[in-house]
Design an enzyme around this catalytic site. Structure first.
Site, short mmCIF file in Angstrom:
data_model
loop_
_atom_site.label_atom_id
_atom_site.label_comp_id
_atom_site.label_asym_id
_atom_site.label_seq_id
_atom_site.Cartn_x
_atom_site.Cartn_y
_atom_site.Cartn_z
N SER A 220 0.83 -1.19 0.00
CA SER A 220 0.00 0.00 0.00
C SER A 220 0.87 1.26 0.00
O SER A 220 1.66 1.46 -0.91
CB SER A 220 -0.97 -0.05 1.18
OG SER A 220 -2.01 0.86 1.01
N GLU A 354 -9.18 -5.52 -4.38
CA GLU A 354 -8.56 -4.54 -3.47
C GLU A 354 -9.59 -3.69 -2.72
O GLU A 354 -9.53 -3.53 -1.51
CB GLU A 354 -7.66 -3.60 -4.28
CG GLU A 354 -6.40 -4.24 -4.83
CD GLU A 354 -5.27 -4.28 -3.83
OE1 GLU A 354 -5.46 -3.83 -2.68
OE2 GLU A 354 -4.19 -4.75 -4.20
#
Length: 567
Positions: A220, A354
């Protein structure tokens, strides 16, 4: 960027509680009659001998200072050199985590401004061992988390005979305030990371590591960080390979282009209304560090509230000042397209669902999105095209994903797809494409395991949907209190985690994630023509152009907007 917003993942709040209280330790520590001692330039370090899950011993050194965080009248500046110490420094416990606020539990984690520490886990202290080194940069929207072993333990990676290093770096305003001045140009947190990488390069041989075989990897905002280091002259030569999991520096949420105005809005929220930069800086330096948290969402404009993710106080493109070393002073996309990037092998990819963790966040905004679907269009495109074109793009998006109708709360799968494409998928493809264009090795993946180890997904209301959520892959790499039960109880899950960590550590060792046939698949490098990628799922095999139809839709928009797009 795994914080996202307060409506997502209460489980991540538990992460922080455990980071502070130490509710779970990595492995079982057993004290030797003689504790391991390592001597580095700054002094002697005393660690402990610990055991991995398989019972094998390793050496653990925690809370090692790699730099000093400037405080007081130096707050917000680049990190300072460490100070040598006398005697033997205890490195058996983590140092303080960085001051932060976790929105998912509405809890301040006081931590400390003085939080610049690395943790080193190794099986050998022989300088001749030259073990491959893996340096992990944690995610958390540049605003929370740490490198502590309660979450990011070495148990699953060290069994492959690599060294694991984790780090802390300054967060939110303390790490990413930008005033566009020589005093506060921005990117202090990125300069922390770079200082940590320099520390590893200079010292890791003392822990049995190979300073010429260092892989940086992150998830991330940690992934956008490692790709930023690929472009930063400050970090050049400090690593040899990169793994980017669910993020890049060219994503909308990875660079702030409104940072100075945001700083003044933050000042107003904190009690000072001024147009004077020096006055604002003096005021912010006078405040308790705990007040410089939980301000990202509160400083967003209307457009920022609905377009993209609420990640602010993040990296910036710095203005150039004489005598001030910048971490990044050109647009990441421009650097990438021009080939001004570290010529290193890259493993890059994303999880198949996601935005599953963001479905509720997007549902809350459906009235605005249905009224004006152009708010789904990325900031990069919105800042490039005129308003009429932007509206047309929004209508084309509505037609493509839902046949022209409005979205409802009964469309969670479609909402996930739109969000995943905008926030993660397309720019991961674009980064892979541009890096490969310069003949650098690229290995792309799509992570699609869907098991009890998908801890993040299984804590949401959408566990019934197919795919792997944001951050789910971490639980196949790091053993902690959240995945302990399924990992311990199911041999199949342990086998899957072994496969995943084998791919990651093979890449760290050799630059090729499948150098032999042991996993039954030959992971081919990405090419501009084939756009090869590995399907990381039960039937692991190669594919071409992941999520092709959706990526081609977005690529056409980027092409029409006249910005660099996938070849």
């Amino acid at each position: 960027m795994n914080k996202m917003v307060s409506c997502i993942l209460p489980v991540l709040g538990v992460f922080l509680i455990c980071l502070v209280t130490g509710c779970m330790s990595s492995g079982k520590f057993r004290r030797n009659t003689v504790d391991p001692i390592v001597t580095i330039k700054d002094g002697k370090l005393k660690g402990v001998v610990a055991t991995l899950l398989d019972g094998s011993p390793y050496y653990s050194f925690k809370g090692i200072p790699y730099a000093q965080a400037p405080t007081g009248n130096a707050r917000f500046k680049a990190p300072l050199p460490t100070k040598p110490w006398n005697g033997v420094r205890d490195a058996t416990q983590h140092g303080p985590i960085c001051t932060q606020y976790d929105l998912s539990i509405s809890k301040l984690i006081e931590g400390s401004e003085e939080c610049l520490f690395v943790n080193v886990y190794t099986k050998s202290l022989n300088a001749e061992s030259k073990m491959p080194v893996m340096v992990f940069i944690h995610g958390g929207s540049y605003s929370y988390n740490s490198g502590n072993s309660e979450t990011f333990s070495p148990d699953l990676l060290l069994r492959h005979d690599v060294i694991l290093v984790t780090m802390n770096y300054r967060l939110e305003l303390l790490g990413y305030l930008c005033l566009d001045t020589p005093e506060v140009p921005g990117n202090a947190g990125m300069k922390d990371q770079s200082a940590a990488l320099l520390w590893v390069k200079k010292n890791i041989a003392k822990f049995g590591g190979d300073p010429d075989n260092i892989t940086i990897f992150g998830e991330s905002s940690g992934a956008s960080s490692v790709t930023s280091h690929m472009l930063s002259p400050m970090s050049r030569g400090l690593f040899n390979k990169v793994i980017a999991q669910s993020g890049t520096t060219i994503h909308d949420w990875a660079i702030d282009r409104n940072a100075k105005k945001r700083a003044f809005r933050a000042g107003k929220l904190l009690g000072i209304e001024t147009n004077d930069t020096d006055e604002l800086l003096a005021y912010l330096r006078s405040l308790n560090a705990t007040l410089l948290t939980n301000l990202a969402q509160k400083t967003m404009t209307f457009d920022e509230t609905y377009r993209g993710l609420p990640d602010y106080f993040i990296p910036v493109v710095e203005k150039k000042f004489e005598g001030v070393e910048a971490f990044l002073d050109e647009e990441p996309l421009d650097l990438l397209v021009k080939g001004k990037v570290a010529p290193v092998p890259l493993m890059i990819g994303y999880n198949s669902a996601e935005d599953l963790v963001l479905i509720d966040y997007l549902i809350e905004k459906l009235d605005v999105y249905n009224r004006e679907p152009s708010y789904f269009i990325t900031k990069e495109l919105a800042e490039t095209v005129d308003n009429e074109t932007l509206k047309k793009f929004g209508e084309r998006l509505r037609q493509f994903y839902v046949g022209g109708r409005n979205l409802t709360k009964d469309d969670p799968e479609i909402i996930e797809r739109i969000g995943s494409d905008i926030h993660f998928f397309y720019n991961s493809h674009r980064f892979a494409n541009f890096h490969s264009a310069w003949c650098h090795p690229v290995y792309m993946y799509r992570f699609n395991y869907d098991t009890e180890l998908n801890i993040i997904k299984n804590f949401t209301a959408y566990a019934h949907l197919k795919g792997a959520s944001h951050a789910d892959e971490l639980f196949y790499m790091f053993y902690n209190f959240l995945n302990k039960k399924p990992y311990d109880e199911h041999a199949r899950l342990r086998e899957l985690a072994l496969k995943v960590t084998t791919l990651w550590t093979n890449f760290a060792k050799t630059g090729n994630p499948t150098p032999d046939c042991s996993l039954g698949v030959d992971w081919l490098p990405y090419t501009l023509i084939g756009k090869e990628y590995l399907k990381i799922e039960d039937d692991m095999k190669m594919g071409n152009y992941a999520d092709i139809k959706r990526m081609m839709f977005w690529n056409e928009l980027y092409k029409e907007a006249g910005v660099p797009h996938i070849a």
